[in-house]
Design an enzyme around this catalytic site. Structure first.
Site, PDB file in Angstrom:
ATOM      1  N   GLU A  13     -10.035   1.050  -5.658  1.00 36.71           N
ATOM      2  CA  GLU A  13     -10.962   1.428  -4.597  1.00 36.71           C
ATOM      3  C   GLU A  13     -10.700   2.865  -4.151  1.00 36.71           C
ATOM      4  O   GLU A  13      -9.550   3.271  -3.961  1.00 36.71           O
ATOM      5  CB  GLU A  13     -10.814   0.475  -3.407  1.00 36.71           C
ATOM      6  N   HIS A  21     -17.572   3.948   0.250  1.00 33.69           N
ATOM      7  CA  HIS A  21     -16.553   3.092  -0.364  1.00 33.69           C
ATOM      8  C   HIS A  21     -17.032   2.832  -1.795  1.00 33.69           C
ATOM      9  O   HIS A  21     -17.973   2.073  -2.017  1.00 33.69           O
ATOM     10  CB  HIS A  21     -16.445   1.791   0.427  1.00 33.69           C
ATOM     11  N   LYS A  64       0.809  -1.219   0.000  1.00 28.58           N
ATOM     12  CA  LYS A  64       0.000   0.000   0.000  1.00 28.58           C
ATOM     13  C   LYS A  64       0.843   1.269   0.000  1.00 28.58           C
ATOM     14  O   LYS A  64       0.484   2.261  -0.622  1.00 28.58           O
ATOM     15  CB  LYS A  64      -0.967  -0.016   1.184  1.00 28.58           C
ATOM     16  N   GLY A 117      -9.574  -7.363   2.193  1.00 28.90           N
ATOM     17  CA  GLY A 117     -10.699  -8.063   2.806  1.00 28.90           C
ATOM     18  C   GLY A 117     -10.928  -7.713   4.265  1.00 28.90           C
ATOM     19  O   GLY A 117     -11.506  -8.491   5.013  1.00 28.90           O
ATOM     20  N   GLY A 118     -10.458  -6.528   4.687  1.00 27.67           N
ATOM     21  CA  GLY A 118     -10.668  -6.107   6.073  1.00 27.67           C
ATOM     22  C   GLY A 118      -9.699  -6.729   7.061  1.00 27.67           C
ATOM     23  O   GLY A 118      -9.750  -6.435   8.251  1.00 27.67           O
ATOM     24  N   ARG A 162      -6.753  -8.326  -8.702  1.00 29.44           N
ATOM     25  CA  ARG A 162      -7.429  -9.617  -8.860  1.00 29.44           C
ATOM     26  C   ARG A 162      -8.894  -9.357  -9.132  1.00 29.44           C
ATOM     27  O   ARG A 162      -9.358  -8.220  -9.097  1.00 29.44           O
ATOM     28  CB  ARG A 162      -7.298 -10.438  -7.574  1.00 29.44           C
ATOM     29  N   HIS A 181     -15.335  -4.145   8.661  1.00 25.64           N
ATOM     30  CA  HIS A 181     -14.571  -3.662   7.500  1.00 25.64           C
ATOM     31  C   HIS A 181     -14.703  -4.597   6.302  1.00 25.64           C
ATOM     32  O   HIS A 181     -13.895  -4.538   5.379  1.00 25.64           O
ATOM     33  CB  HIS A 181     -13.091  -3.465   7.831  1.00 25.64           C
ATOM     34  N   LYS A 229      -3.604  -0.034   8.713  1.00 22.04           N
ATOM     35  CA  LYS A 229      -3.873  -1.007   7.654  1.00 22.04           C
ATOM     36  C   LYS A 229      -2.647  -1.866   7.416  1.00 22.04           C
ATOM     37  O   LYS A 229      -1.527  -1.362   7.372  1.00 22.04           O
ATOM     38  CB  LYS A 229      -4.201  -0.298   6.332  1.00 22.04           C
TER      39      LYS A 229
END
EC number: 6.4.1.4
Length: 719
Positions: free
Chosen positions: A322, A255, A163, A211-212, A339, A282, A205
């Site tokens: 996102e 989101h 990230k 996927g939270g 993906r 999340h 994060k």
């Protein structure tokens, strides 16, 4: 095999029949005319794929297999010991065992999966989503072994998977980003200082997250350390990397994500946006496309920003960019998922595409990709919304679904009788619906959810019904705090069943008894046997039977009078109901057709063990048949008020030992189950007498985890 390191996941275009905009209720089911630009997997080297290994399980493995079969490509499944009898194993042309249930020893074992690909002579591997789908090392290993990895190049996975790196690349590409710390220094002190500089609330994060997993919101400096440690543990378990980043947390954001698609020729397009704002833990629970309330000019800016993001890393295949969006529709890059996403079907429904099928070059220009109608996806989970969405596991004793059609899709990897395993994600299915506009699609979603009937474990179906029927959701006023904000309305406390419903349940039980008696008579060939009649017929008088049913915790007495005309008079408290009905079968299900005081209804009837289930368009009810105390199960209360395991799982961390004094709310231990981390807190002040589990041990659901010393007050109460 450098050119075979990735293969595009072809955007298969669909031509629609032209249709005029009619009132939603009059609109006929849409029809698709598929025109596939290619009928086989190919790579930039011209290498055709005739056999593909799916390195995944569950519904996504089944989904890939269906498309492979459509293209005439053989499929190879891999499975853990826990999945030996699963649906994806049965669907595949070949299937190979890859080890024990824990994913680290099976679905995350790169070497085992590569070995199966070689043994089966599969030319390509499709990773699905989750597991190894965003693992750069796996994509590189496929390249080294001459196996085609169906996905983006390893460099794109690397750049967008970390990230901190992705934020820098996005900023350089002119994509708006949120303020945060994405640096190398991972010391607790450094991270804490940056959190203070950015200003609380902040989001921790996992750098390789998704996927939270490994994600925590921290609202004050006091809770920073505990949340950081928890995020790191979960990140290490899920991604084998506990590095994190810190970002400013935008309160009540939306989101919104954009589906992008790139090919080996430098082309990239966007397939419009999805709104995935409504989440718990999340994780997304309901998604829709397009996002409600987005103006065309904002939609265009979102799409163009997503394409810039994809081109910045030379992206190939299907990916998702996102964004978080504020109340003024300003948007900021959050992450890119390199993906296929869980929620990709809603994009397929509004664009008429198949994002799984593969080919060499994008067949359409951006202008040729059009948006039509509206689609929703509801994720059906084995979880208990009333217990903080605690995931569950167990058998699907009964499973029936709405009928699939061109505008209703059931994406699942389980069947009736299968077991939802404690080792993997608890998602049972994705229910996807399409209609001409948002309101019509929402109506169809609720109708279909009522037809999705599951017995055997807790599910979130009733919660999804409450959510999709909430006025604010209907109005499109969605954001990531939607569930916490409307918690009380969405989690309605259980109401007492209506007396009419109790009459239906009683009638269902009586008619089932009668059907069993009739079956006995046929087998016994003795019509005079005392066991061959359950009609209640008496000479000159009407027979009255006293029944007791249990509604929640309350026993309800029902006096049932068998009338000579085959009807029943049922008295509950001071009210009498005239009841008439019959059972009939349809598609392996039993239905109760019933009239209570002249009001007719129809419901699916299932009686299992000591419970009567009725499913109708009004909703579902569950009525118990009381069991004598000597036959009932032992109480599951904890030892000396100690906490019970909320689910079956592995004890990851133990924070206390015998003799420790704790306060209510203190962390006692951490459990890992369903790929999520759950902190077990002390239910009261006290002294720990005994800890029943060590780190690494498996604890079954509802077993005591620790025992408290008996306090003086407890002794006095027991005397």
């Amino acid at each position: 095999m450098a050119a075979a390191s990735a293969v595009s996941v072809l955007l298969v275009a669909a031509e629609r029949n032209r249709w005029h905009r009619l009132p939603s209720l009059l609109l006929p089911p849409r029809t698709w005319v598929w025109r596939q630009r290619t009928m086989k997997y190919t790579t930039t080297t011209g290498r055709n794929i005739t056999k593909v290994l799916i390195a995944n399980r569950g519904e996504i493995a089944c989904r890939v297999m269906r498309t492979a079969r459509k293209l005439g490509v053989q499929s190879v499944a891999v499975y853990s010991e826990a999945d030996r009898n699963s649906m994806h194993v049965d669907m595949a042309d070949e299937a190979y065992s890859i080890g024990p249930a824990p994913s680290q020893q099976s679905y995350l074992s790169m070497e085992k999966i590569i070995q199966v690909a070689k043994t089966s002579a599969a030319q390509a591997i499709h990773p699905g989503y989750g597991f190894l789908s965003e693992n750069m090392e796996f994509a590189e290993l496929c390249k080294q072994e001459g196996i085609i990895f169906i996905g983006p190049p390893p460099s794109a996975i690397r750049d967008m998977g970390i990230k901190s790196t992705s934020k820098s690349i996005m900023a350089a590409a002119g994509v708006p980003v949120v303020e945060g710390y994405h640096g190398e220094d991972q010391s607790d002190q450094c991270l804490k200082e940056h959190a203070g500089r950015i200003g609380y609330p902040v989001m921790i994060k996992a750098v390789r997250g998704g996927g939270g997993k490994g994600m925590r919101i921290v609202r004050s400096e006091q809770e920073f350390q505990e949340q950081l440690e928890s995020a790191r543990r979960e990140a290490k378990k899920s991604f084998n990397d506990d590095a994190v980043l810190i970002e400013k947390f935008v309160d009540t954001p939306r989101h919104v994500e954009v589906q992008v698609f790139g090919d080996h020729h430098g082309n990239a397009v966007y397939l419009f946006e999805r709104d995935c704002s409504v989440q718990r833990r999340h994780q997304k629970i309901i998604e829709e496309a397009p996002a409600p309330g987005i103006k065309p000019e904002v939609r265009k800016k979102l799409g163009e920003a997503a394409v810039r993001a994809a081109k910045a890393v030379n992206y190939v295949g299907a990916g998702t960019v996102e964004f978080i969006m504020d109340s003024k529709h300003n948007f900021y890059f959050m992450e890119m998922n390199t993906r296929l996403q869980v929620e990709h079907p809603v994009t397929e429904m509004i664009t008429g595409t198949d994002l799984i099928a593969a080919g060499e070059k994008i067949p359409l220009s951006q202008e040729e990709i059009t948006l039509q109608g509206h689609a929703f996806e509801a994720r059906i989970y084995a979880e208990d919304p009333s217990n903080n969405f605690m995931p569950g596991a167990g058998p699907l004793v009964h499973l029936s679904t709405p009928r699939a059609d061109p505008s209703t899709r059931i994406e699942t990897g389980v069947r009736q009788g299968d077991e939802v395993s404690v080792h993997y994600d608890p998602m049972i299915a994705k229910l996807v619906v399409w209609a001409a506009d948002r309101q019509a699609a929402l109506t169809k979603l609720r109708y279909s959810l009522r037809q999705y009937n599951i017995i055997g474990l807790h599910t979130n179906i009733d919660f999804l019904l409450n959510l999709s029927g909430h006025p604010e959701f209907e109005a499109g006023n969605v954001h990531t705090d939607f569930i916490p904000q409307h918690h009380k309305e969405l989690l309605l406390s259980r109401k007492a069943a209506a007396k009419e419903s109790l009459c239906q349940a009683a009638l269902g039980l009586i008619l089932k008894e009668k059907a069993m008696t009739d079956a006995f008579t046929l087998q016994a060939h003795d019509q005079f046997s005392p066991f061959s009649s359950s009609s209640g017929r008496r000479l000159n008088i009407s027979y009255t039977r006293n029944m007791t049913l249990k509604d929640g915790k309350n026993n309800v007495a029902i006096a049932v009078t068998y009338n000579h005309d085959g009807s029943y008079s049922m008295q509950i408290e001071d009210k009498t109901f005239q009841v008439l009905g019959d059972l009939y079968s349809e598609e392996d299900c039993t239905y109760l057709k019933c009239s209570v005081n002249g009001v007719a209804s129809k419901a699916k009837l299932i009686i299992l063990e000591n419970t009567i289930y009725l499913f109708s368009k009004e909703g579902s009810i569950e009525i118990d048949i009381p069991v004598p105390k000597y036959l009932s199960s032992v109480s599951s209360e904890g030892t000396q008020g100690g906490p019970l395991a909320p689910m079956t799982g592995t004890i990851e961390k133990v924070f206390v030992k015998a003799g420790d004094k704790v306060k209510a709310g203190d962390s006692l231990m951490v459990m890992i189950a369903m790929k999520m981390e759950h902190t077990i807190k002390a239910p009261k002040d006290g002294t720990i007498k005994k800890v029943f589990y060590r780190e690494g041990a498996q604890a079954n659901r509802h077993t005591p985890l620790v025992e408290f010393e008996e306090e003086e007050s407890d002794k006095r109460e027991s005397e």
